[in-house]
Design an enzyme around this catalytic site. Structure first.
Site, PDB file in Angstrom:
ATOM      1  N   ASP A   1      -7.749   3.702  -3.654  1.00 24.73           N
ATOM      2  CA  ASP A   1      -6.888   3.160  -3.676  1.00 24.73           C
ATOM      3  C   ASP A   1      -6.584   1.880  -4.380  1.00 24.73           C
ATOM      4  O   ASP A   1      -7.255   0.565  -4.867  1.00 24.73           O
ATOM      5  CB  ASP A   1      -7.582   1.447  -2.318  1.00 24.73           C
ATOM      6  CG  ASP A   1      -6.680   1.686  -1.094  1.00 24.73           C
ATOM      7  OD1 ASP A   1      -5.552   1.046  -1.648  1.00 24.73           O
ATOM      8  OD2 ASP A   1      -7.213   1.578  -0.189  1.00 24.73           O
TER       9      ASP A   1
ATOM     10  N   HIS B   1      -2.367   1.469   6.933  1.00 21.95           N
ATOM     11  CA  HIS B   1      -3.204   1.498   5.797  1.00 21.95           C
ATOM     12  C   HIS B   1      -2.626   3.129   5.271  1.00 21.95           C
ATOM     13  O   HIS B   1      -2.697   4.104   6.358  1.00 21.95           O
ATOM     14  CB  HIS B   1      -3.622   0.539   5.352  1.00 21.95           C
ATOM     15  CG  HIS B   1      -4.185   0.814   3.486  1.00 21.95           C
ATOM     16  ND1 HIS B   1      -3.543   0.001   2.636  1.00 21.95           N
ATOM     17  CD2 HIS B   1      -5.413   1.191   3.134  1.00 21.95           C
ATOM     18  CE1 HIS B   1      -4.104   0.135   1.803  1.00 21.95           C
ATOM     19  NE2 HIS B   1      -5.518   1.574   1.534  1.00 21.95           N
TER      20      HIS B   1
ATOM     21  N   CYS C   1       0.400  -1.052  -0.195  1.00 19.51           N
ATOM     22  CA  CYS C   1      -0.241  -0.219  -0.119  1.00 19.51           C
ATOM     23  C   CYS C   1       0.759   1.500  -0.289  1.00 19.51           C
ATOM     24  O   CYS C   1       0.723   1.645  -0.596  1.00 19.51           O
ATOM     25  CB  CYS C   1      -1.061  -0.268   1.214  1.00 19.51           C
ATOM     26  SG  CYS C   1      -0.587   0.008   2.908  1.00 19.51           S
TER      27      CYS C   1
END
Length: 269
Positions: A119, A105, A67
């Site tokens: 995302d 995250h 991420c």
């Protein structure tokens, strides 16, 4: 940043406008072409959260990342293209429904006429941006998403009724994620040190390579095969993810500086 090289990596022409339609296309193409993977951890490579290092890895070397890497670099690209894009920290929910630690995250918020959640670094997630201020369920090719108000002004993101993560409203620089990225890539308690994955969505589902297991989901049907040799595994990385490796990542639980459990091939395949 060499914007044209990044767009070429995604198979996208330079857009004429920084609008929602373009954002949707960019997110979908990023997910389809840049895999979510944690190979660096199991190859003994350092995870460096600096734009030039991420560009070299993801664009020049045509790798993926997790991420902090994927969303960190994608946010920089979006800003270069004229978007108001910022990184936001999130707490990933455990299986028991409790949120994990802060900065667990990193996701992106893009502000157009309203804020949108973007995302490309969470594995299975939405193919397209999600309306951050939306109160109704938002359908997506990968499921139905619901964004709910949470304590302290945060936002809970649910997929098919299951909590995924709790997103902070305030933006953060990429440097804020460095300590947690180090923990994620080194701690024996981290999910990323205990698992090996390379995954991306396809037009009909998803393909994942986890060690020697190749998992393809097509129209909801899951098929898993065990690849018998190192050559077969390297071929799968190249064919399914566009990743060429001189050596394979070491299975979790073994040092990446020592040979893995798989035996070398006895013949070229």
């Amino acid at each position: 940043m060499d914007v044209d090289a990044y767009l070429d990596r995604l198979g996208v022409a330079r857009p004429a406008a920084a609008d929602l339609a373009t954002l949707r296309h960019l997110q979908e193409r990023h997910l389809a072409t840049v895999p979510f993977e944690n190979l660096s951890i199991h190859l003994g490579e350092h995870v460096v959260l600096a734009e030039d290092a991420l560009f070299d890895k993801i664009v020049r070397r045509r790798r993926g990342g997790f991420c902090y890497e994927l969303n960190g670099l994608f946010a920089a690209l979006l800003r270069e293209l004229g978007y108001r894009a910022s990184l936001h920290a999130a707490q990933v929910f455990h299986a028991d429904g409790t949120p994990g630690p802060p900065l667990d995250h990193a996701a992106i918020v893009v502000t157009l006429d309203e804020p949108w959640l973007v995302d490309v670094g969470f594995g299975r997630f939405s193919r397209y941006p999600l309306r951050l201020s939306g109160v109704d369920a938002q359908p997506d090719p990968d499921g139905e998403f619901l964004l709910l108000d949470a304590p302290h002004g945060d936002v809970d993101v649910l997929l098919d009724g299951k909590p995924q993560y709790r997103l902070e409203r305030r933006p953060r620089p990429l440097s804020d994620f460095v300590p947690m990225a180090w923990w994620q890539s080194t701690s024996p308690e981290s999910h990323f040190t205990r698992s090996l994955t390379c995954s991306r969505p396809t037009s009909q589902g998803r393909v994942t390579l986890s060690g020697d297991k190749l998992i393809e989901t097509v129209d909801g049907v899951r098929n898993e095969v065990v690849l018998p040799t190192e050559a077969a595994i390297r071929t799968a990385y190249r064919v399914y993810f566009g990743i060429s490796l001189n050596r394979l990542p070491t299975p979790p639980g073994e040092s990446p500086l020592t040979p893995g459990a798989l035996q070398p091939d006895t013949a070229v395949q």
